[in-house]
Design a protein around this motif. Structure first.
Motif, PDB file in Angstrom:
ATOM      1  N   VAL A 226      -8.764   2.878   1.975  1.00 23.27           N
ATOM      2  CA  VAL A 226      -7.745   1.837   2.100  1.00 23.27           C
ATOM      3  C   VAL A 226      -7.223   1.784   3.531  1.00 23.27           C
ATOM      4  O   VAL A 226      -6.941   0.702   4.065  1.00 23.27           O
TER       5      VAL A 226
ATOM      6  N   GLY B 200      -2.249   3.555   0.194  1.00 25.30           N
ATOM      7  CA  GLY B 200      -2.493   3.450   1.627  1.00 25.30           C
ATOM      8  C   GLY B 200      -2.842   4.765   2.278  1.00 25.30           C
ATOM      9  O   GLY B 200      -3.306   4.774   3.430  1.00 25.30           O
TER      10      GLY B 200
ATOM     11  N   ILE C 252      -7.525  -4.456  -1.222  1.00 28.15           N
ATOM     12  CA  ILE C 252      -6.462  -3.459  -1.352  1.00 28.15           C
ATOM     13  C   ILE C 252      -5.615  -3.706  -2.589  1.00 28.15           C
ATOM     14  O   ILE C 252      -5.301  -2.781  -3.343  1.00 28.15           O
TER      15      ILE C 252
ATOM     16  N   ASP D  92      -9.949  -8.271   3.053  1.00 26.65           N
ATOM     17  CA  ASP D  92      -9.435  -6.901   2.984  1.00 26.65           C
ATOM     18  C   ASP D  92      -8.153  -6.833   2.162  1.00 26.65           C
ATOM     19  O   ASP D  92      -7.916  -5.858   1.439  1.00 26.65           O
TER      20      ASP D  92
ATOM     21  N   ALA E 107       0.821  -1.215   0.000  1.00 28.48           N
ATOM     22  CA  ALA E 107       0.000   0.000   0.000  1.00 28.48           C
ATOM     23  C   ALA E 107       0.849   1.256   0.000  1.00 28.48           C
ATOM     24  O   ALA E 107       0.400   2.317  -0.452  1.00 28.48           O
TER      25      ALA E 107
END
Length: 826
Positions: free
Chosen positions: A417, A412, A473, A469, A401
């Protein structure tokens, strides 16, 4: 005021006595002091006299033992015996098979935190650490997930050989039998590390070290069975599996239709007493490659060759693969996670009585044997697998991220996110603490029946949440399978752990609270056992002690729950430091609330409670989250209370507390006896629900930990395979983060200059050369940016294939058989 004064004084005295769990005599003394003080302060004399009479009417029957037993205990014993739900032999065995540890304190309403905090810090021996750093690390280096999952659908021969030679199947087999003799904690550490690179490898190693022939032989086997089989299992000469589930018996193992008839038969040229088995099993891990099969079956002795009993009960036997009539079926294909798994069938398979685990003395004891060993296996393999995957996913996706950019910004940094990163970090932190704590309980010699179900259920559920999750991402990087993909297979495989070793739906709704309410409660089991005492006098004495202990316990918890809720858990003795003491106080409150809810539910619903699965599941959630939060705090203490871990600790803790209040409030809103719910709500929630999910500010701190270099992130990464090598894309991405952080200022400087320039170069290399010529960056900085570009490409690139590479061998065989073109076949 003169009327209210004595009433208030008596209520305060009663509250103090209940809060501190003082005896009836102490309560009577406090009430007497309160009434005398009220008299001296000019309280209403009439009210004082009335209260004194009422207190005497309560205290005298309770303090005079013969009177109490005659007037109260005897009739209540008759009523209790009548409403007590009958326990089947299998239920009784399940309840009596485990030990009670910290979870019993959580059910008490007044946890003795010293019992938890004084437990030794989980540590490995020097020999165990050397094995983890040596053979386990080497096995991870050898593991090519793409080759295993896609190309071979199996471990390569070199990996199988390495596992056997290094005794991975004998982690917990004692050294005197040729095993490694490692602890349950070490078993957890090995599975956790292997799972961070491949769930196929971790399950292959995990199954023989959990529920399987070796575990059963170590606990119950005859000396002959131990001497013969354990050395062969330890060094891989025998590959084991255990056949329990079948088409008509999954989680309900007591319903297995597989049977064995005691009879005489031929074995190795001799006519011996044995069992003729008929079985049909499926979902058996390692079955396709196993040479020694443990089998659970119902044993019958129609000719009374062993005694007078015909239906002997569930028994366990060791069946060699070569046994006549045994059929190892073809392989199952579990969700693109091709660990060896398949069916086993048999018709009239004869084995001698010496193959019965433990010999004929253990005939019919199979259910007890399974219950005692299942909780140990359930405590380690699946929780450790979830921990390895979650921790590796957290530290890898944090780096990804930071490296992956959209709109010129690390992904990120986007709040959406960040939310997912925070959930990943909090769940990984909780899974790591929970799985280690449960393994450590086994290592201490406990048989943690209730914690094992909590750990299995919640570790696998949180592991699935992390995988979800993670996929959100990484996006396209996660859905394109190939050697570079570090996320896709974990997402595909996550339902497997949810399903096996007891389906999670049943584990939550039937097992956690259903077993915990009886096994962990300080008085219920004593009351139940008291009713079984043959001698009438001893029976009433035992029941009297348990009953009035239980009544005082219930009153105390109601007072404690109300007081903690009223004061926001701001008061009360608690361990910890200035940061964590409030956390312990909150758990004191919810422990009391759980005890109140459990007692009221058992009183009002009795035997019907086992059929109220939604209520049982929600109360199980409360117990589970209390246990998880305790494990988190214990781990924080064991690590020396590192300040940098506080965001992860706080996120995981507040998430647990929010789930506790959600479960309690939902249980009350759906409580089947509505007046009871109206009574309990002000005791548990006098000001309504107050706990909230972790805040965005806290989530930002957790996400920042995952996306930067710090000791909290390094601690989270401990125990997983982060070595940056060709077969470990996650490890490579993890290792890129420090270089990326160092290069970020140079990149920003370069991109700002480029944006404000009139350079016409489009290729990155040409732009760098121009940047050096214009003195925006130095030659060294240009080299740094070239490396950054290469690392970024390796992190974000996905794989592509020639179409023929993706076609299965079955497709090629189909073409050969039909002599058709691919288009025609399609």
């Amino acid at each position: 005021m003169s009327v209210l004064l004595p009433v208030l004084a008596v209520l305060i005295a009663t509250g103090i006595a209940a809060y501190h769990r003082l005896s009836i005599a102490m309560w009577a003394a406090l009430v007497a002091v309160a009434l005398v003080a009220s008299w001296m302060l000019s309280g209403s004399q009439t009210t004082i006299v009335v209260l004194a009479v009422l207190a005497a009417l309560v205290a005298i029957p309770l303090l005079v033992s013969p009177l109490r037993k005659a007037l109260l205990t005897a009739p209540l014993l008759k009523f209790y015996t009548r409403i007590l739900p009958p326990l089947s032999d299998t239920e009784r065995t399940a309840l009596e098979s485990g030990t009670v540890g910290w979870e019993g304190q959580l059910f008490s309403g007044k946890p003795e935190w010293s019992q938890l905090l004084n437990q030794p810090k989980p540590t490995l021996t020097a020999e165990e650490q050397a094995y983890l750093d040596g053979p386990t690390e080497e096995l991870c280096r050898m593991t090519d997930n793409w080759e295993i999952d896609h190309v071979r659908a199996d471990l390569p021969p070199a990996v199988w050989d390495f596992i056997k030679r290094n005794k991975f199947f004998g982690l917990n087999i004692p050294k005197e039998y040729g095993g490694l003799g490692f602890s349950a904690l070490m078993n957890h550490k090995v599975i956790q590390k292997l799972a961070s690179i491949s769930s196929v490898v971790s399950s292959t190693v995990g199954v023989p070290n959990s529920l399987g022939p070796a575990e059963l032989i170590m606990h119950y086997g005859t000396q002959e069975q131990k001497d013969h089989y354990l050395p062969r299992l330890a060094d891989g000469r025998e590959v084991p599996c255990f056949a329990l589930t079948g088409p008509f018996a999954g989680s309900d193992a007591t319903s297995i239709p597989d049977y064995g008839i005691v009879c005489m038969g031929e074995w190795e040229g001799a006519n011996v007493l044995g069992i003729r088995l008929t079985l049909n099993k499926r979902y058996i891990t390692l079955a396709p490659v196993a040479s020694l099969i443990g089998v659970a079956f119902r044993m019958y002795d129609p000719d009374k060759l062993l005694g007078d009993k015909e239906d002997i009960g569930i028994s366990l036997a060791l069946v060699p693969r070569s046994a006549e009539g045994l059929e190892i079926g073809r392989r199952h294909f579990p969700l693109n996670s091709p660990f060896q798994n398949g069916p086993i069938r048999g018709k009239d398979v004869f084995v001698p009585m010496s193959q019965l685990i433990g010999g004929h003395e253990y005939a019919g004891q199979g259910w007890r044997m399974l219950m005692e060993c299942l909780s140990i296996g359930r405590s380690i393999t699946l929780p450790s697998t979830a921990s390895g995957g979650s921790k590796m996913g957290a530290v890898t996706v944090g780096a990804y991220a930071r490296i992956r950019k959209q709109f010129g910004l690390s992904v990120g940094r986007f709040e959406g996110v960040e939310e997912a990163l925070a959930r990943i970090g909090g769940n990984a932190f909780a899974v790591s603490a929970l799985s280690e704590a449960t393994a450590a309980a086994v290592a201490r010699g406990e048989n943690p029946a209730v914690p094992s179900t909590i750990s299995k259920y919640h570790c696998t559920e949180m592991g699935r949440s992390v995988a979800k999750d993670l996929m959100d991402i990484v996006g396209g990087k996660g859905i394109i399978l190939g050697p570079r993909n570090f996320a896709g297979r974990a997402w595909q495989a996550s339902p497997i752990a949810i399903t096996v070793e007891g389906a999670n739906i049943m584990t939550r709704s039937l097992m956690i609270f259903g077993q915990g309410a009886i096994l962990c409660h300080p008085w219920v089991m004593k009351e139940m056992k008291a009713t079984e005492i043959a001698d009438p006098r001893e029976r009433i004495n035992a029941f009297d002690s348990a009953l009035f202990g239980h009544i005082g316990f219930a009153i105390s918890n109601a007072v404690r729950s109300f007081w903690f809720a009223l004061t926001g858990s701001a008061f009360g003795a608690a361990p910890g430091d200035a940061y964590t003491r409030r956390f312990y106080r909150k758990l004191n409150r919810y422990s009391a609330a759980l005890a109140v809810m459990a007692d009221m539910s058992m009183l009002m619903l009795g035997g019907k409670l086992k059929f109220k699965e939604s209520l049982s599941g929600r109360l199980g959630d409360v117990l589970s989250q209390l246990y998880i939060a305790s494990c988190i705090l214990k781990r924080h203490e064991d690590r020396g209370r590192p300040e940098s871990d506080q965001p992860l600790l706080a996120y995981a803790f507040h998430d647990a507390v929010n789930k506790i209040e959600t479960a309690l409030s939902t249980a009350l809103r759906n409580y089947p006896v509505r007046p009871v719910a109206w009574l309990l709500w002000p005791i548990i929630f006098p000001f309504g629900r107050r706990a909230q999910a972790p805040s965005d500010r806290l989530g930002h701190k957790v996400a920042s930990i995952l996306m930067s270099e710090n000791d909290a992130r390094e601690r989270l990464a401990q125990g997983v395979f982060t070595t940056p090598c060709e077969n470990n894309p996650g490890g490579r991405i993890y290792s890129y983060l420090p270089k990326f952080i160092l290069a970020e200022p140079v990149e920003r400087k370069f991109m700002k200059a480029l944006k404000n320039s009139d350079i016409e170069a489009h290729e990155f290399e040409d732009q760098l050369l121009e940047g050096v010529r214009e003195s925006w960056i130095t030659e060294e900085e240009a080299a740094q940016l070239r490396e950054l570009r290469a690392l970024t490409l390796d992190a974000i690139m996905v794989d592509d294939f020639d179409p023929e590479e993706l076609r299965s061998a079955g497709y090629a065989s189909l073409l050969d058989a039909t002599q058709a073109t691919p288009r025609a076949v399609a």
